[in-house]
Scaffold this active site. Sequence first.
Site, PDB file in Angstrom:
ATOM      1  N   SER A 242       0.847  -1.190   0.000  1.00 19.72           N
ATOM      2  CA  SER A 242       0.000   0.000   0.000  1.00 19.72           C
ATOM      3  C   SER A 242       0.882   1.239   0.000  1.00 19.72           C
ATOM      4  O   SER A 242       2.113   1.151   0.010  1.00 19.72           O
ATOM      5  CB  SER A 242      -0.909   0.008   1.235  1.00 19.72           C
ATOM      6  N   LYS A 243       0.234   2.391   0.018  1.00 19.07           N
ATOM      7  CA  LYS A 243       0.966   3.659  -0.070  1.00 19.07           C
ATOM      8  C   LYS A 243       1.930   3.858   1.100  1.00 19.07           C
ATOM      9  O   LYS A 243       2.926   4.571   0.958  1.00 19.07           O
ATOM     10  CB  LYS A 243      -0.020   4.833  -0.133  1.00 19.07           C
TER      11      LYS A 243
END
Length: 472
Positions: A242-243
């Site tokens: 994820s980010k």
Amino acid sequence: MTTPNPIRVRFAPSPTGHLHIGGVRTALFNYLFARRHKGVFILRIEDTDTDRSTDESIHGILEGLKWLGLDWDEGPFRQTDRLALYREHVEQLLAHGSAYHCYCSPDELEARRAEAMAKKQTPKYDGRCRDRKSPVPGRTPAVRLKAPQTGQTVVHDLIRGDIVFENSQLDDLIILRSDGTPTYNLCVVVDDVDMKISHVIRGDDHINNTPRQMQLYEAFGYAPPQFAHVSMILGPDKARLSKRHGATSTLVYREMGYLPEALLNYLARLGWSAGDQEIFSLQEMIDKFSLDQVTSSAAIFNPEKLQWLNSHYIKTGDITRLARLLRDHYLAEREPAARSIPDDQMIRIVKALQERAKTMAEMADLSMCYVEEEINPEPAAAAKFLTPAVTPALTDLTKRLEALPAFDEPSLHAIFDAVTAAHQLKMAQLAQPVRVALTGRTVSPGIYDVLQLLGKERSLARLKKVLDSTGG
């Protein structure tokens, strides 16, 4: 593993956001498999989720694939252009008694789901509309597949082996919503049959969809494709990428100065191997790719490894191409002066930084001092090196450089030797203040390279500006 002919594979992203690098790896594996077997690589946009799908996302998907060089043979096809085909297939199942109308309301379904959860039972549709003979007044029905309730559905996966699902745990899937829109699993099956897909290579987050799709193939009387579910990409903490682990958007990596060949090489090695080889050209990947060598275990994303690969491709890359990419990064930073830099100057900048920069963005940052007309030295660097004590040597150097007829390395070397000898300095005691004066930083290519990259006029202007500020 046998490979039927012709090989036809597809990459089928949903345009509900950016092109994720996990999706790129799926596209890459499909692309390599198709090219290895002289097959067809199809691009299909699964945009039936009209609330979340956007044209901007579609544009980003196409741009990302083009940047990476993953050219498709057919498509892009959009599912929203094929709605009539899906509805025809629903009518076919209804006519054959393989599907039925369901009049249960969303509130009723949710109440039954909550009741099952409270009893610690698997929530599933109870089939109460399976044998309904008459419609419910005032309600528009959905359509459900009449799925088998006993036995097993077996998915023969080319990476994971047989995956067995108990049909008693699978309910009657909605294939057409009450608003007339088809559901994901129906569209996928119809498209894969219509496009003659031989192999479905996709992420293992789709495994739970596969038995439902197998049941749809059976209901239609279609032979299913071969399935291969590749592992997810996880962050260093073993959580889904994820980010918080860094960039996940493909085009962000372009903005960060990664080369497409580096990203492809890195993603290919996440879950696939060919011996101990680490560095592959795209053609080498095509020549060596096999699903037999794709692992079922999760792949761990390592930003440092990607950066190492990128630096390798920069070091070994074509100078002319790198110079063009560097100019693009200048312009992305809104540095209009980059438009007027001669090509040979850009090439000299690349050569000076090729061994040092890990990304093209880093190269742009390190070399911005050669593009900007004026610079301001970093305060800490100026305080340490641009002191009154060094002013006499800088003044002497500036005068000698001003009188220098040729700004070549032998001449510059001779002048630095003369100044260090005259002022009893070591080379570093002179070069470092000059470096800060010329670039604003304490780190740069060799000082003679810096002087030549800037040229005589700008070098002298920056030296004089520093001398004015130190009272020289």
